[in-house]
Design a protein around this motif. Structure first.
Motif: not given
Ligand code: UDP
Length: 473
Positions: A10-17, A30-48
């Protein structure tokens, strides 16, 4: 032989929303498919940061959050990404685009391990990252954190540009009515978000992202069938569009009972049912000093109980101060007991409280979904981002909001008078109104959508089936 790990990035956008619904949908996948793992790549955003460090984001061993390295210009000790020249604002396209090589490297590193990356899910702000998916032949999905109405509007703008040679920036200040797929009413140009008519690259960004989204493997949207049925149907019937997956509402409804906000909740506990007007304008919404004084006068003359999250125009996100010095003299004394002026609001908890009878809102999409979840009718007062089109939908298409001004925007010279605001508050708080009934109906429908067998759960299951198809390639 060790088994390959199946990974979704996952590459989420900046901002809490953006980050909150992304975490919620990741957990559901992840609940739906237990064989999966998910990694988030986070852009630096102090507000979150507080949120991404919280247990909400770290309770599932198959969900990992990785911080992308800071950009070179952010590493300088004196840098402040909001203000220093040469640094783009955290939520801008330029800022996001600068992370593309970092995302590419992170994906490459993951592919070098015993991990099979079977999909990328990129936030609507991060559409340029679809290049990384294309380069490595990884199916790429877009996560659209606004309503499908805005998606349809973006697609209309693309069509007008690419197929009819229209310069969409000419809609600025025009009185044209635009036909947008799935909308019941023509959309007045006055409610087009500023980015669409922005000659300094914004309009180009909207059209480019619409082009890219059309080429994606699928679009996950934080909405639900009953809220935007006509538009979902219309985009789903368009064979040039990828599959649309309405998977919402995706909300973080977790509240800490004893928190710094307990005092506000205890105050609400003492107010009669449906009696309080809640006013809150998102993580960035603030008003000019003159507008704040009109709003204060409206609240005072309405005689209604209120809870007001007050921010000044251009008040920095990280500045928690409450600018009470701008309020009319004696306002706080005269409204004591009946009203409260606060800074950051515990919005989810407030909207869930029985004392709250109406929500004067900037119509940010998360606020819309939270209000619908609790069946609270809204008064639409958009300020920035895509909020004008949301406001138009809420009032004209969905019938869940009364209008303050659907064409208001942060840079406008308009000052909505105390009389206009007071009249909107009266319509908002009216008992038994059509808007109140419609909001109550949406409460039922939003919880049904995410219950077992509900439309959004079915849609999520379809999405996961498609993702897993990529694992057998
Ligand atoms: N929010 C809050 N307190 C505030 C302002 C905002 O809890 O004083 C939360 C709100 O509940 C919502 C999010 O921040 O979940 C704002 O998202 P939205 O899409 O409504 O607006 P944005 O801030 O992205 O413009």
């Amino acid at each position: 032989m060790s088994v390959e790990e199946l990974q979704l990035i996952f590459i989420p956008g900046p901002g809490i929303g953006h980050i909150v619904p992304a975490i919620e949908v990741a957990k559901l996948i992840l609940n739906e498919e237990t064989r999966l793992s998910i990694t988030f790549l986070l852009i630096n955003d102090p507000s979150v940061r507080e949120y991404t460090n919280s247990s909400r984001c770290h309770s599932d061993p198959h969900l990992r959050l990785l911080n992308l390295p800071k950009l070179e210009e952010e590493r300088s000790p004196s840098s402040d990404s909001k203000t220093k020249s040469g640094l783009a604002p955290v939520r801008s396209r330029v800022h996001v685009d600068r992370h593309r090589p970092l995302v590419r490297e992170a994906v490459l590193n993951m592919m070098a391990t015993r991990t099979r990356v079977i999909g990328l899910v990129v936030d609507m702000f991060c559409w340029s990252m679809t290049d990384v998916g294309d380069e490595f032949s990884i199916p790429t999905y877009v996560f659209f954190t606004c309503g499908v109405g805005f998606l349809s509007l973006m697609m209309s703008m693309r069509r007008l540009t690419d197929e009819h040679g229209v310069d969409i920036t000419e809609f600025k200040d025009s009185d044209e009515l635009i036909s947008v797929a799935g909308f019941l009413n023509p959309v007045p140009a006055t409610v087009l978000p500023s980015v669409i008519t922005d000659k300094n690259g914004g309009a180009y960004g909207v059209v480019s992202s619409a082009r890219r989204m059309r080429k994606s493997r699928g679009i996950l949207i934080n909405t639900f069938q009953e809220l935007e049925a006509n538009i979902i149907q219309s985009l789903s019937n368009d064979d040039q569009m990828p599959p649309i997956y309405p998977v919402g509402p995706l909300l973080n409804l977790e509240t800490t009972p004893e928190s710094e906000f307990s005092d506000v909740i205890r105050w609400l506990d003492r107010q009669p049912r449906n009696s309080v007007v809640f006013l809150c304008f998102g993580s960035e919404g603030g008003f000019s000093d003159a507008q704040i004084r009109h709003l204060a006068a409206a609240l005072e003359s309405s005689g209604r109980r209120f809870l007001w999250s007050l921010r000044r125009r251009r008040q920095r996100k990280t500045d928690p101060s409450i600018p009470i010095e701008i309020l009319p003299e004696g306002f706080l004394q005269r409204t004591k007991g009946a009203g409260r002026v606060i800074g950051w609001a515990p919005q989810a908890a407030v909207l869930s409280h029985a004392a709250v009878g109406g929500f004067v809102s900037h119509c940010g999409w998360n606020s819309v979904l939270e209000s619908m979840w609790h069946g609270v009718p809204m008064a639409a007062w958009p300020i920035y981002a895509e909020q004008q089109i949301n406001a138009f939908q809420l009032v004209a298409e969905m019938g869940v909001a009364v209008e303050v001004r659907v064409d208001y925007r942060e840079d406008s010279e308009i000052v909505v008078t105390a009389e206009e605001i007071a009249a909107a508050i009266e319509r908002l708080m009216e008992e038994g109104s059509a808007v109140r009934e419609r909001a109550a109906e949406m409460r039922e429908k939003s919880s049904a959508a995410v219950a077992d067998g509900g439309g959004s759960r079915e849609s999520l299951a379809g999405l996961v089936r498609d993702i897993m198809r990529n694992s057998s390639g």
